[in-house]
Scaffold this active site. Sequence first.
Site, PDB file in Angstrom:
ATOM      1  CB  VAL A 257      -0.950   0.033   1.217  1.00 28.47           C
ATOM      2  CG1 VAL A 257      -1.990  -1.047   1.105  1.00 28.47           C
ATOM      3  CG2 VAL A 257      -0.205  -0.099   2.528  1.00 28.47           C
ATOM      4  CB  CYS A 258       2.581   2.878  -2.260  1.00 30.72           C
ATOM      5  SG  CYS A 258       3.232   1.200  -2.201  1.00 30.72           S
ATOM      6  CB  THR A 259       1.307   7.976  -0.874  1.00 36.84           C
ATOM      7  OG1 THR A 259       0.344   7.564   0.102  1.00 36.84           O
ATOM      8  CG2 THR A 259       0.903   9.331  -1.443  1.00 36.84           C
TER       9      THR A 259
ATOM     10  NE  ARG B 250      -2.710   5.057   2.780  1.00 36.54           N
ATOM     11  CZ  ARG B 250      -2.463   4.467   1.603  1.00 36.54           C
ATOM     12  NH1 ARG B 250      -1.430   4.831   0.885  1.00 36.54           N
ATOM     13  NH2 ARG B 250      -3.260   3.515   1.157  1.00 36.54           N
TER      14      ARG B 250
END
Length: 392
Positions: A139-141, A330
């Site tokens: 899971v990332c941005t 996020r």
Amino acid sequence: MGRFVCLLVMGFVSVASTQFIPPYTEDCRADMYPPKGPTFKGDVTWYTIDLDLPPYRRWTALITDKKADLVNMIQAIKDLANAFVPSGKLIEMVDVTLPMMVDTLPYPFSDEIKGIAKASDVPLGEVVLFNIFYEVFTVCTSVIAEDPNGNLIHGRNMDFGLFLGWDIKNRSWIISEKLKPLVVNVDFRRNNKTVFKATNFAGYVGMLTGIKPHTFTLTMNERFSLDGGYIGILEWILGTRDGMWMSFLTRSVLENATSYEEAKNHLAQKKLLAPAYFILGGNQTGQGCIITRSRLVSLDILEIDLKLGRWYVLETNYDHWKEPFFLDNRRTPAMKCMNQTTQKNITPKTIYDMLSTKPVLNKLTTYTTLMEVSKGRLESYIRDCPNPCMPW
């Protein structure tokens, strides 16, 4: 075989001890760069991979250096598996079954994985498992922004380890913490010239974050879907192998594509084992996009469009046309910080500030990377998220 895959996946998901923390959003951070303070855990070491070497030998020096950290990481995975299946049968299946899978992987990845197993003395099946993880647990941005001069800046937080063992005492994810010593910067060279640069985990042969200097930048984020990576991996094991592993595709694109448009076409059109978001930046104004992929087709391509006032594109792990899951939002705080910064003030420094703002920075964040295509520049930093901090 289906039962094996279910056990394989479920064996590493431990939610019983997860400590839930209410959503925690802070004001946009400032003056976080150069990296310092409690959110900065260290610089990332550079290594060179010689693509002229036989694949079996390419990673030997790096893995020899990182052997103890890789062994510790694999042992943590085994401990989680044995806690879920105390008989040890799960790891036994990994050690017996997954080595047979390695020869089905495309060249040169199969030979590189064999070389990593040899150099680390980690059983081959466990190295294969380590390389499978990223199809289903990231899971990332990621963000690409264009500054007033037309320069493109690409930033990302790599978040990994969701549901992989919550350490109640230290309030952290076990696997996320074990991965941090494995973060490396890699300069891939052929004929003694840089082909591309990447930030990665030692022992993993696919690519998640990389730059083709002066040509394009690329990151990959997980996309959650019922038709997800588990299904693609199962199909691969059962003999349907016309799809590409996500991180093998990104590495192939970084190594072989010669332009932004060529990279975009490959990322949008190739059949995949798992759905994904590819965040791609080029070297000219307007060249930045999010490619939303199912396993079979491209669902959407959202591009920077200055005429529409869209000077950046930002992706976490949810389709941009849908609301994110309320416990994992996020996107909203990240966009708030980008909008407060404004285009005229966008720099690698202000991108780093945004990526340092909770919950964009969270307990799963292992590293932050900044890339500037015009300078051929990639820099990465190992991160920490002091309490109070969201677990994801």
